[in-house]
Design a protein around this motif. Structure first.
Motif, PDB file in Angstrom:
ATOM      1  N   THR A 128       7.813  83.425 -14.119  1.00  0.00           N
ATOM      2  CA  THR A 128       8.194  83.054 -15.475  1.00  0.00           C
ATOM      3  C   THR A 128       9.156  84.098 -16.024  1.00  0.00           C
ATOM      4  OG1 THR A 128       6.222  84.213 -16.297  1.00  0.00           O
ATOM      5  CG2 THR A 128       6.062  81.824 -16.054  1.00  0.00           C
ATOM      6  N   GLN A 155       4.994  86.852 -12.256  1.00  0.00           N
ATOM      7  CA  GLN A 155       4.197  85.736 -11.771  1.00  0.00           C
ATOM      8  C   GLN A 155       3.343  85.110 -12.871  1.00  0.00           C
ATOM      9  OE1 GLN A 155       2.280  86.832  -7.829  1.00  0.00           O
ATOM     10  NE2 GLN A 155       3.025  88.830  -8.491  1.00  0.00           N
ATOM     11  N   THR A 156       3.092  83.814 -12.732  1.00  0.00           N
ATOM     12  CA  THR A 156       2.215  83.123 -13.674  1.00  0.00           C
ATOM     13  C   THR A 156       0.824  83.742 -13.691  1.00  0.00           C
ATOM     14  OG1 THR A 156       1.690  81.507 -11.940  1.00  0.00           O
ATOM     15  CG2 THR A 156       3.399  80.902 -13.529  1.00  0.00           C
ATOM     16  N   THR A 216       1.258  86.269 -16.371  1.00  0.00           N
ATOM     17  CA  THR A 216       1.861  85.954 -17.669  1.00  0.00           C
ATOM     18  C   THR A 216       1.276  84.746 -18.389  1.00  0.00           C
ATOM     19  OG1 THR A 216       3.582  84.559 -16.647  1.00  0.00           O
ATOM     20  CG2 THR A 216       4.063  86.923 -16.883  1.00  0.00           C
ATOM     21  N   THR A 217       0.516  83.902 -17.694  1.00  0.00           N
ATOM     22  CA  THR A 217       0.036  82.668 -18.315  1.00  0.00           C
ATOM     23  C   THR A 217      -0.799  82.942 -19.567  1.00  0.00           C
ATOM     24  OG1 THR A 217       0.071  81.449 -16.217  1.00  0.00           O
ATOM     25  CG2 THR A 217      -1.363  80.598 -17.943  1.00  0.00           C
ATOM     26  N   VAL A 265      10.211  78.656 -16.364  1.00  0.00           N
ATOM     27  CA  VAL A 265       9.509  78.857 -15.098  1.00  0.00           C
ATOM     28  C   VAL A 265      10.536  78.706 -13.986  1.00  0.00           C
ATOM     29  CG1 VAL A 265       7.282  78.084 -15.963  1.00  0.00           C
ATOM     30  CG2 VAL A 265       8.853  76.407 -14.959  1.00  0.00           C
ATOM     31  N   SER A 317       0.166  73.721 -15.577  1.00  0.00           N
ATOM     32  CA  SER A 317      -0.537  74.730 -16.369  1.00  0.00           C
ATOM     33  C   SER A 317       0.259  75.195 -17.591  1.00  0.00           C
ATOM     34  CB  SER A 317      -0.881  75.940 -15.496  1.00  0.00           C
ATOM     35  OG  SER A 317       0.291  76.474 -14.913  1.00  0.00           O
ATOM     36  N   LEU A 318       1.581  75.002 -17.562  1.00  0.00           N
ATOM     37  CA  LEU A 318       2.462  75.387 -18.680  1.00  0.00           C
ATOM     38  C   LEU A 318       3.467  74.251 -18.920  1.00  0.00           C
ATOM     39  CD1 LEU A 318       3.168  79.086 -17.574  1.00  0.00           C
ATOM     40  CD2 LEU A 318       1.702  78.393 -19.488  1.00  0.00           C
ATOM     41  N   GLY A 340      -2.230  79.108 -12.279  1.00  0.00           N
ATOM     42  CA  GLY A 340      -0.913  78.495 -12.293  1.00  0.00           C
ATOM     43  C   GLY A 340      -0.300  78.326 -10.921  1.00  0.00           C
ATOM     44  N   THR A 341      -1.143  78.252  -9.881  1.00  0.00           N
ATOM     45  CA  THR A 341      -0.614  78.104  -8.533  1.00  0.00           C
ATOM     46  C   THR A 341      -1.491  77.134  -7.744  1.00  0.00           C
ATOM     47  OG1 THR A 341       0.169  79.298  -6.572  1.00  0.00           O
ATOM     48  CG2 THR A 341      -1.886  80.070  -7.574  1.00  0.00           C
TER      49      THR A 341
END
Length: 322
Positions: A123, A201-202, A205-206, A219, A227-228, A285-286
């Motif tokens: 991100t 990475q998510t 940061t998510t 992204v 997820s976002l 997020g993966t």
């Protein structure tokens, strides 16, 4: 013919090292070349837990951080090649051969590949104080102010460092790079406005994006993330073709017997189908890679291609770590 085939198969079995025939018969250690609590550590612990259920042995995680991940990698490269000391590392395995001019191990030929694990999206985020609301506006500010913009990363060789290099290359602009000793202090200073931008990475940061403590511009995947869902892709947001993920893979020391590698790869594939692992990956997020990617040959081909991809980028940036 049938009797001859049985004889050949029996001889092949006898020829295998005794350790390979009984593997595993004691706990396995997976080395994470970074500190505990980071994204690679989190991914590894989920994989280790799922593999231990399949292997019938404990799979222990050992953190050996430092020197951009090379200390942990060296620990595994120099370990006994018996399948009991493994390495789970990220995209740094593709950049280390170019980033580091002197290493105590062979960064390319010192390992056997077992399989890929996951590709984590990145991100592009900014401080709440950064004077832009979108990626297109941010690019205009960066091109105007250049090295007045502070681009944070979690240290040389970290995923955020590599994404930052690619981001600057894509824009054709050099910003002022600010390396930290880990992601947590980098994000803390980003939230506080000490630095302006971060590409990470998510898995890191998510939480901040959902909590609105940072500005999220894009992204780095071809499609938006479930997820976002409100965050556009870089291509949508004004940077066409900017795509980068942080892939993770599992390795053993060079010379580990192929039957052991195959058993580990089989266990990894089983782990990546585990519903608990899939759910936790989604929270980060993966998602797991495909079963075809979680094989030794596919992993090695991807790794070698990524070494070739990153070499000119690192060389052009002059981003070497002695």
């Amino acid at each position: 013919m049938f009797r001859r085939a049985l004889t050949v198969a029996a001889m092949a079995l006898i020829a295998l090292p005794a350790a390979a025939q009984t593997y595993p018969n004691r706990p396995i250690t997976i080395v994470v070349p970074f500190a505990a609590g980071g994204p690679t550590d989190t991914v590894t612990r989920l994989v280790a837990e799922a593999m231990s259920r399949d292997m019938g042995q404990s799979v222990v995680v050992e953190n050996v951080g430092g020197a951009g991940g090379t200390l942990g990698a060296a620990r595994v490269a120099m370990a006994r090649p018996d399948g009991y000391t493994l390495l789970l590392h990220h995209i740094g395995m593709a950049t280390t051969p170019t980033l580091y001019r002197r290493l105590p191990y062979d960064a390319v030929n010192g390992f056997e590949t077992i399989g890929m694990v996951t590709e984590v999206p990145m991100t592009i985020i900014a401080s709440p104080r950064f004077p832009a609301a979108t990626l297109a506006e941010a690019i205009a500010v960066i091109r105007r102010d250049g090295d007045k913009i502070n681009l944070a990363n979690a240290g040389i060789g970290a995923a955020s460092h590599l994404c930052g290099l690619l981001f600057q290359t894509a824009l054709g602009v050099q910003m002022t790079t600010v390396p930290y000793r880990g992601t947590a202090p980098a994000i803390s200073d980003l939230i506080g406005g000490t630095v302006d931008l971060l590409c990470d990475q998510t898995t890191n940061t998510t939480e901040q994006i959902r909590g609105n403590t940072v500005k999220a511009f894009a992204v780095t995947t071809p499609q938006r993330l479930p997820s976002l869902p409100d965050i556009p892709t870089a291509s949508e947001a004004g940077l066409p073709g900017f795509e980068v993920t942080v892939w993770h893979g599992l390795y053993a020391p060079r010379g580990t017997p192929r039957p052991v590698i195959d058993r580990l790869s089989q266990s990894l594939q089983t782990a990546l189908r585990d519903e608990r692992l899939i759910a936790r990956f989604a929270d980060l997020g993966t998602a797991p890679v495909t079963q075809a990617q979680a094989t030794p040959d596919a992993h090695r081909a991807f790794w070698q291609a990524d070494i070739a991809k990153w070499r000119p980028i690192i060389q052009a940036a002059g981003a070497y770590a002695d």
